[in-house]
Design an enzyme around this catalytic site. Sequence first.
Site, short mmCIF file in Angstrom:
data_model
loop_
_atom_site.label_atom_id
_atom_site.label_comp_id
_atom_site.label_asym_id
_atom_site.label_seq_id
_atom_site.Cartn_x
_atom_site.Cartn_y
_atom_site.Cartn_z
CD GLU A 1 -96.20 77.13 -23.66
OE1 GLU A 1 -95.94 78.22 -23.13
OE2 GLU A 1 -97.05 77.00 -24.57
CG HIS B 1 -95.98 79.58 -26.89
ND1 HIS B 1 -97.10 78.84 -26.60
CD2 HIS B 1 -96.25 80.24 -28.04
CE1 HIS B 1 -98.02 79.02 -27.54
NE2 HIS B 1 -97.53 79.88 -28.42
CB CYS C 1 -100.22 81.97 -27.36
SG CYS C 1 -100.12 82.28 -29.14
#
Length: 513
Positions: A171, A169, A82
């Site tokens: 994650e 993202h 990002c």
Amino acid sequence: MTRQAILILDFGSQYTQLIARRVRENKVFSKLIPYNTPAKELASLSPRGLILSGSPLSVVSKKGFYPDKAIFKLGVPILGICYGMQVIAEMLGGRVKHTKEREYGKTELFIDNNRDLFSNLPGNLTCWASHGDYVTKLPPGFQNLAHTPNAPIAAFGNKKLKIFGVQFHPEVTHTDKGTQILGNFLFKICGCLGRWTMQSFIRESIETIKKTVEKDKVVLGLSGGVDSSVAALLIHKAIGRRLRCVFIDNGLLRKDEPEQIKKVFRNTFHLNLGYVDRSKRFLKRLKGITDPEEKRKLIGDEFVKVFEEEAAKLKGVKFLGQGTLYPDVIESISPGGAPSSRIKSHHNVGGLPAHMKLKLIEPLRDLFKDEVRQIARELALPDTVIYRQPFPGPGLAIRIIGEVTPARLNLLREVDRRVIDEIRNANLYEQVWQSFAVLLPIKSVGVMGDERTYENVAALRCVTSFDGMTADWAKLPYEVLEKISHRIINEVKGVNRVVYDISSKPPATIEWE
Ligand code: XMP
């Protein structure tokens, strides 16, 4: 060498810790580092790769944070996530623009190059994005790897330089195959082996403790919680009885707690455990005190004094063992500017008295709580320790509203025991964050048999929570509430009414004091 580290440069995103978690789930060790750490310092840690995190800031506003530009010359693979991707674009000659079309939440990702970062993945997947800035021009030498309906450049990479970026993202769990995308970076691009496991952690940790302590001694305050227990067991495995554990009974513990701790740590694990009963001393000091903060301070100060006295009795102690965890030591970045320490609301009684001049041994400094629990399981600690609900340092003192007396402590212990028993019987103990009773400073009228009673009121507090910072009251089944109330009122003499606390945090807190 099992500790091949990935360093995560923290630009202040709320997800930075999650990146560390997902990397570790791939069995690669990872650590958060302030974004502005000089490249030389990063290189001295011999990382296998760098990950640049997201951020609430914008590179377009000119107020963005930038890393040392020499990181791009280290020859270490880099993945920008990002904001991290936008930083790479800006610093390496691409362009980032702000648009009104924010991409927020789930979006479809179309993979245009399924090698390296996206190898062994389907052609399109759902990803989770949160940005208003977009990379509009690739840096020279970079290739576009993926797009979304709104972002023509949703991922890019330069294979030769081993520098990659993703606008979404990976994650967060809402991104399909996010862990695998990170895994591709770790294994295919950084060449990590994925051998960091809890067993390898235990082995390395024992070796490190042995080398650090050599022939000296360590003292550790054992509370019976999972952190201090695991720290104690690791140190014990390294240096045996040269670790002296001190368990201080402040008279504010729950029913049978001291006996259980002695049983587990002395009889099962054979620790060199000193049991120090100072309950009379604590209760004497608490006499007449009703203010919550005064109680806390007094108990905290007294604890430190007792601990110091005990440590002073031991000859040749040079180290203090502590169960400090990673979230307590992470230097995080505040969106407003300077790196700042994350502030915790849990004020642990028994923190390090600075003037003791002992060196610290903190074997769990690099671990998250669930990793500590995994180690606890490896070390065969009983579930009652591993999954013990948090218990505040000032103990039952802050659950007796008003003055703490031996009689009221005994009353609360009996009430609390029944709450825990019934919550366990209903298989709810591990589902809720905390479940306990509070003894109120009021009396209520009741009727038992033909007699009028005028007795104490106990409040039941049971909350669900992720980390104790916010909490919701637990929607316990009526039958469980009924059972708890019935047992307390019938079995504990001195209580004739039970009420249930239905406040959330905020605006209430979990404890009543
Ligand atoms: P509150 O009541 O602030 O509690 O919502 C949040 C969490 O912290 C625990 N707590 C304490 N822990 N010393 C501690 O070690 C304290 O003085 C203390 N006060 C609250 C509380 O049990 C909950 O888990």
